[in-house]
Design an enzyme around this catalytic site. Structure first.
Site, PDB file in Angstrom:
ATOM      1  N   ALA A   1     -13.034  -7.452 -36.797  1.00  0.00           N
ATOM      2  CA  ALA A   1     -11.933  -7.460 -35.832  1.00  0.00           C
ATOM      3  C   ALA A   1     -12.242  -8.117 -34.489  1.00  0.00           C
ATOM      4  O   ALA A   1     -11.324  -8.592 -33.823  1.00  0.00           O
ATOM      5  CB  ALA A   1     -11.462  -6.029 -35.599  1.00  0.00           C
ATOM      6  N   ALA A   2     -13.490  -8.102 -34.046  1.00  0.00           N
ATOM      7  CA  ALA A   2     -13.796  -8.584 -32.693  1.00  0.00           C
ATOM      8  C   ALA A   2     -13.547 -10.095 -32.596  1.00  0.00           C
ATOM      9  O   ALA A   2     -13.750 -10.812 -33.575  1.00  0.00           O
ATOM     10  CB  ALA A   2     -15.242  -8.269 -32.349  1.00  0.00           C
ATOM     11  N   PRO A   3     -13.061 -10.575 -31.437  1.00  0.00           N
ATOM     12  CA  PRO A   3     -12.811  -9.845 -30.182  1.00  0.00           C
ATOM     13  C   PRO A   3     -11.433  -9.173 -30.100  1.00  0.00           C
ATOM     14  O   PRO A   3     -11.095  -8.653 -29.048  1.00  0.00           O
ATOM     15  CB  PRO A   3     -12.937 -10.943 -29.133  1.00  0.00           C
ATOM     16  CG  PRO A   3     -12.456 -12.177 -29.836  1.00  0.00           C
ATOM     17  CD  PRO A   3     -12.886 -12.034 -31.270  1.00  0.00           C
TER      18      PRO A   3
ATOM     19  N   ASP B   1     -10.858 -11.557 -41.687  1.00  0.00           N
ATOM     20  CA  ASP B   1     -10.984 -12.834 -40.977  1.00  0.00           C
ATOM     21  C   ASP B   1     -12.488 -13.062 -40.846  1.00  0.00           C
ATOM     22  O   ASP B   1     -13.111 -12.630 -39.876  1.00  0.00           O
ATOM     23  CB  ASP B   1     -10.290 -12.736 -39.618  1.00  0.00           C
ATOM     24  CG  ASP B   1     -10.280 -14.072 -38.885  1.00  0.00           C
ATOM     25  OD1 ASP B   1      -9.896 -15.068 -39.501  1.00  0.00           O
ATOM     26  OD2 ASP B   1     -10.692 -14.111 -37.708  1.00  0.00           O
TER      27      ASP B   1
ATOM     28  N   CYS C   1     -11.605 -19.942 -39.940  1.00  0.00           N
ATOM     29  CA  CYS C   1     -11.240 -21.123 -39.144  1.00  0.00           C
ATOM     30  C   CYS C   1     -12.140 -22.288 -39.541  1.00  0.00           C
ATOM     31  O   CYS C   1     -12.586 -23.052 -38.695  1.00  0.00           O
ATOM     32  CB  CYS C   1     -11.278 -20.829 -37.647  1.00  0.00           C
ATOM     33  SG  CYS C   1     -12.883 -20.368 -37.030  1.00  0.00           S
TER      34      CYS C   1
END
Lengths: 302, 163
Positions: free
Chosen positions: A112-114, A178, A231
């Site tokens: 989850a970060a940031p 992610d 990404c």
């Protein structure tokens, strides 16, 4: 040949409008602000941004604006410190749009970060339901907590664990993975031709990504939906990871029509052929969407 | 690990908010209040029981209040989100005053100004500029205002008047 030259050689025939892609690398990464609708209405926030000297244009997402000021833009101090905005690439909004979270659902953001996606989930859910925002590194957790606080979110539990080893007492309705990646979608070229935003290191990213996608899937309830995203444009970190999951679990990709230009997932690369379902994944090229290059697969648990 | 506040402690915190800022306790029915590391957290109420994992738990919800030198102190992040529910002990400052407060850490507004805004002193206050709630302040000695914004925000707002 450096890593990026090798990448270009491999992908020349796969990236649509390859010259456009190369030209796009010379332009700086565009800046977007996401408006935190938990704290302020979009029109009110836009008015405040204008008063802080920010010129922007609307995007396909109501809560996201593209900053048009020339480098460097003024700093919207009030908007930022009051938690009205979150600087976030258009591409980074896509996983939340694809997941379409509803208030009262239970969600997990495994890496989850940031906190860009976790806080976007929270505002989409109207700060209801439950979000578990997990990350591995303490430094990144600090940034995650600061952003959750700044955005004024109450429905989130922050945990620190290796994603592959994460445990929770129940299954989730939806999961975002992610995954950490090589970040090729963020690459930009400076005036000397040097590639910026290149990550050093020799970590075996696909091995980590395969562990994460499998764990994320195992934490889903039956019928639940997971979004796997990165990404990077690298097939080994994207389609190959999704193919791995399809081989190991009863997972199925589901189609999604993004509101920005996209290309289907690649099902054949070099000598390898992937599950046809991988074609339902979505690739977003930086020169086509005017943002960071991105990959996204929407997976349903049978 | 976080502990759900006992009903009497919960009522105590909500009574403070009602008494100090006029916030209705019913506004917080949708939230649990947890105590963790000497701080209270506001956490969206969940349909079922949540067993937080001991090995990985870091935090839940939004930092809400803590006890500082005998006073209950609401956090700036809580006030930014829920301060619109308040109707008293709200101090309006202009941008120049905000800049000075952030630079010097405290300002003296004089009794007249404090009385005109009907601020009850001493105690915590909500600081606003224009229509925007900035966060928490503390009023002492009838007219001294102490800045209680987070450090990074305080540093950034020093030049708010020039923006």
């Amino acid at each position: 040949m450096d890593k990026f030259s090798l990448f270009l050689a491999d992908y020349k025939g796969l990236i649509p409008d390859f010259n456009g892609y190369l030209q796009g690398l010379k332009r700086p990464l565009p800046l977007y602000y996401r408006i935190n609708t938990l704290k302020i209405g979009t029109e009110e926030a836009k008015s405040l941004l204008r008063s802080e000297g920010i010129w922007f244009e609307e995007t396909c997402f109501e809560e996201l604006v593209l900053v048009k000021n020339h480098d460097p833009p003024p700093s919207p101090v009030l908007s930022y410190h009051l938690g009205y905005i979150y600087p976030q690439a258009l591409s980074s909004c896509l996983p939340v749009k694809a997941l379409d979270p509803k208030p009262h659902e239970r969600l997990l953001d495994l890496c989850a970060a940031p906190g860009g996606k976790a806080t976007h989930l929270a505002q989409t859910m109207k700060d209801m339901g439950l979000i578990v925002a997990n990350d591995r590194k303490l430094g990144r957790i600090t940034a995650l907590m600061a952003n959750i606080k700044r955005m004024g979110i109450t429905n989130t539990v922050v945990t620190q664990a290796r994603g592959e080893h994460f445990t929770w007492g129940h299954k989730f309705d939806k999961v975002i993975v992610d995954a950490p990646c090589s970040g090729i979608g963020r690459y930009r070229m400076d005036e000397t031709g040097h590639i910026r935003h290149m990550k050093p290191g020799k970590t075996d990213l696909p091995a980590i990504q395969k562990g994460l996608i499998t764990k994320g899937f195992d934490l889903l309830r039956s019928g639940g939906i997971m979004v796997y995203s990165t990404c990077t444009l690298n097939v080994e970190e994207n389609e190959e990871v999704v193919h791995y999951l399809l081989q190991k679990r009863r997972a199925k990709l589901t189609p999604w029509d993004p509101p920005v230009p996209w290309s289907p997932g690649i099902t054949r690369f070099k000598e390898k052929e992937y599950d046809k379902g991988v074609g339902l994944a979505r690739r977003f090229y930086p020169h086509k969407i005017h943002s960071v290059g991105f990959f996204l697969a929407r997976v349903v648990k049978a | 690990m976080p502990e759900l506040l006992r009903p009497e402690d919960r009522l105590g915190l909500l009574a403070f908010l009602k008494d100090r800022f006029g916030m209705a306790p019913s506004s917080f029915e949708a939230y649990h209040i947890y105590a963790f590391k000497r701080q209270a957290f506001l956490f969206r109420r969940q349909p079922g029981k949540i067993d937080f994992p001991k090995s990985s738990f870091v935090r839940c919800g939004l930092p809400f209040m803590r006890l500082v030198a005998g006073y209950l102190k609401p956090t700036t992040v809580f006030l930014q989100r829920f301060g619109h529910l308040a109707w008293k002990n709200i101090l309006h400052l202009d941008k120049a005053q905000i800049g000075r407060l952030c630079l010097e850490g405290e300002i003296d507004l004089g009794l007249e100004s404090i009385d005109a805004q009907e601020i009850e002193t001493p105690g915590y206050i909500i600081i606003k500029t224009g229509e925007y709630i900035l966060g928490a302040g503390l009023i002492l000695d009838n007219s001294r205002i102490l800045c209680r914004f987070p450090k990074a925000m305080r540093q950034a707002l020093v030049h708010i008047n020039d923006l």
